[in-house]
Design a protein around this motif. Structure first.
Motif, PDB file in Angstrom:
ATOM      1  N   THR A  92     -39.249  29.082  11.455  1.00 43.46           N
ATOM      2  CA  THR A  92     -40.086  29.088  10.263  1.00 43.46           C
ATOM      3  C   THR A  92     -39.639  30.205   9.331  1.00 43.46           C
ATOM      4  N   ARG A 135     -42.452  23.456   2.941  1.00 43.42           N
ATOM      5  CA  ARG A 135     -42.443  22.003   3.037  1.00 43.42           C
ATOM      6  C   ARG A 135     -42.787  21.536   4.450  1.00 43.42           C
ATOM      7  N   PRO A 136     -43.470  20.390   4.583  1.00 45.63           N
ATOM      8  CA  PRO A 136     -43.696  19.820   5.917  1.00 45.63           C
ATOM      9  C   PRO A 136     -42.354  19.453   6.559  1.00 45.63           C
ATOM     10  N   CYS A 137     -42.236  19.747   7.830  1.00 47.43           N
ATOM     11  CA  CYS A 137     -41.002  19.435   8.563  1.00 47.43           C
ATOM     12  C   CYS A 137     -41.215  18.215   9.440  1.00 47.43           C
ATOM     13  N   SER A 150     -44.217  20.945  12.023  1.00 43.46           N
ATOM     14  CA  SER A 150     -44.528  22.262  11.491  1.00 43.46           C
ATOM     15  C   SER A 150     -44.301  22.282   9.983  1.00 43.46           C
ATOM     16  N   ARG A 151     -44.307  23.485   9.397  1.00 47.41           N
ATOM     17  CA  ARG A 151     -44.070  23.638   7.969  1.00 47.41           C
ATOM     18  C   ARG A 151     -43.067  24.759   7.735  1.00 47.41           C
TER      19      ARG A 151
END
Length: 404
Positions: free
Chosen positions: A256, A262-264, A268-269
């Motif tokens: 991270t 951005r959304p992954c 996760s983000r």
């Protein structure tokens, strides 16, 4: 057995055990002469000469009897050693989000022939791998060369020992696809000789760069790259890939670097995977990706020709900062002696090398103590060359056993 016969047998056994190390030295360019080979192996000149002659007889290297001396060397010039560019080859294949490519690769990482890359990849891994193997088989027929194995690079972590692609996120393939078994089956069905191997594309890029490119000579080499989609990483320790207990080490794309980002695809983000790849760059620069060429090609063109545009520069700086943050964390954990960057990351380094190095130095404990060299990858199609390295490894380990 008398003493002379015992000595001769012992020398022969030493020579045979040195065949693999000797071939690897020539393969990686670290033994350009017989004198260097003698010193690197720690054997007598006679043994080194016999080893070189055996490798030449196997059609793997050439020994140039016209002596050549390195600049500044003293004494009698030594015979030159090089890989035999008419010798055996391996089939190397790579699949990525924007297509696939097949090639024949000889020792020394030299590409002998390449098939035009396909630009679409179907959701059926068996169909895709069948097509890429067929392309490679056609190259082999045209070349008339002996093939000693095959290697495949895929954009996914490859779990050991099963050889399954756990997360082909940027392909439409099912998670857990048995890519190694499928590839090996297609290789056998095509009548291609030798074992078949499969690995993660960035792992294989790092291996190729360590042996033939920007990573040569590093003891603890960290490679981070973004190609067509996503971000991958690899670590080469003392010449061998560090793959962890089950092949899943160095999934750096899911570090991270922007908690509110951005959304992954992983759930996760703000992962490096979606904050520092070509799509992220084009989006940050306000450009709509076109269908005519790959995202990587579009991003490269934008960086090279329009970096003076404020929107493009701001996007580049944003990605450099995200990438630098991720690299700094990896430096703190891994303490590498060299970092190499591939794909779009190589272009970002070229565009603003001081900014990236400053971010890494500022954010990493060890960076402040002198800095870790950060270099661009130098090989074209390094994942493809790395796939070939997988296929060459049995020959490098035991030339006589592999080739008979």
């Amino acid at each position: 057995m008398n003493g002379k016969a015992t000595t001769t047998k012992a020398r022969l056994e030493r020579g045979r055990s040195a065949l693999g190390p000797a071939l690897e030295l020539v393969h990686t360019g670290r033994a350009p002469t017989r004198a260097v080979l003698t010193a690197e192996l720690g054997v007598t000149r006679a043994t080194a000469g016999a080893v070189a002659a055996e490798l030449e007889a196997l059609g793997l290297i050439r020994v140039d009897s016209r002596p050549g001396a390195a600049a500044g060397s003293q004494g009698r010039p030594s015979h030159r050693l090089s890989v035999d560019d008419t010798g055996p080859v391996v089939l190397a294949a790579q699949v990525h989000a924007d297509g696939f490519r097949a090639a024949l690769v000889g020792l020394g990482g030299r590409t002998v022939a390449t098939a035009p890359g396909c630009v679409t990849v179907s959701a059926d891994p068996a169909q895709v791998l069948g097509e890429v193997v067929d392309a490679g088989a056609a190259l082999l027929r045209e070349s008339g060369r002996r093939c000693v194995g095959a290697g495949l690079a895929v954009p996914s972590a490859v779990a050991e020992p099963d050889g399954t692609a756990l997360n082909p996120l940027h392909l439409a393939w099912p998670a857990g696809a048995a890519v190694r078994d499928i590839f090996a089956e297609r290789v056998r069905a095509a009548g291609i000789q030798g074992p078949a191997f499969t690995g993660n594309d960035v792992n294989l890029a790092a291996l190729a760069e360590h042996r033939h490119g920007a990573g040569r000579g590093a003891q603890h080499l960290l490679c981070v790259a973004t190609g067509h989609r996503g971000v991958g990483g690899a670590l080469v320790l003392d010449g061998r890939l560090h793959t962890g207990s089950s092949g899943l080490a160095l999934e750096v794309g899911h570090l991270t670097v922007n908690p509110e980002g951005r959304p992954c695809h992983c759930g996760s983000r703000g992962c490096l995977d979606v904050e520092a790849d070509p799509l992220a760059f084009l989006t940050a620069a306000g450009r709509d990706p076109g269908p005519e060429v790959s995202l990587l090609q579009q991003s490269r063109q934008l960086l090279r020709t329009e970096y003076d545009d404020p929107a493009v520069r701001n996007a580049g700086e944003e990605l450099i900062d995200r990438l630098g943050l991720g690299l700094a964390g990896l430096v703190n954990i891994l303490n590498p002696d060299r970092i190499i960057l591939g794909g779009l990351h190589r272009e970002l380094l070229d565009a603003d090398p001081e900014r990236l190095r400053a971010v890494v130095a500022d954010r990493s404990l060890w960076g402040r103590s002198g800095g870790v060299p950060i270099l661009a990858c130098t090989l074209d199609h390094n994942s493809l060359v790395g796939a070939a390295e997988l296929a060459w490894q049995p020959v490098l380990d035991d030339p006589l056993g592999a080739l008979g």
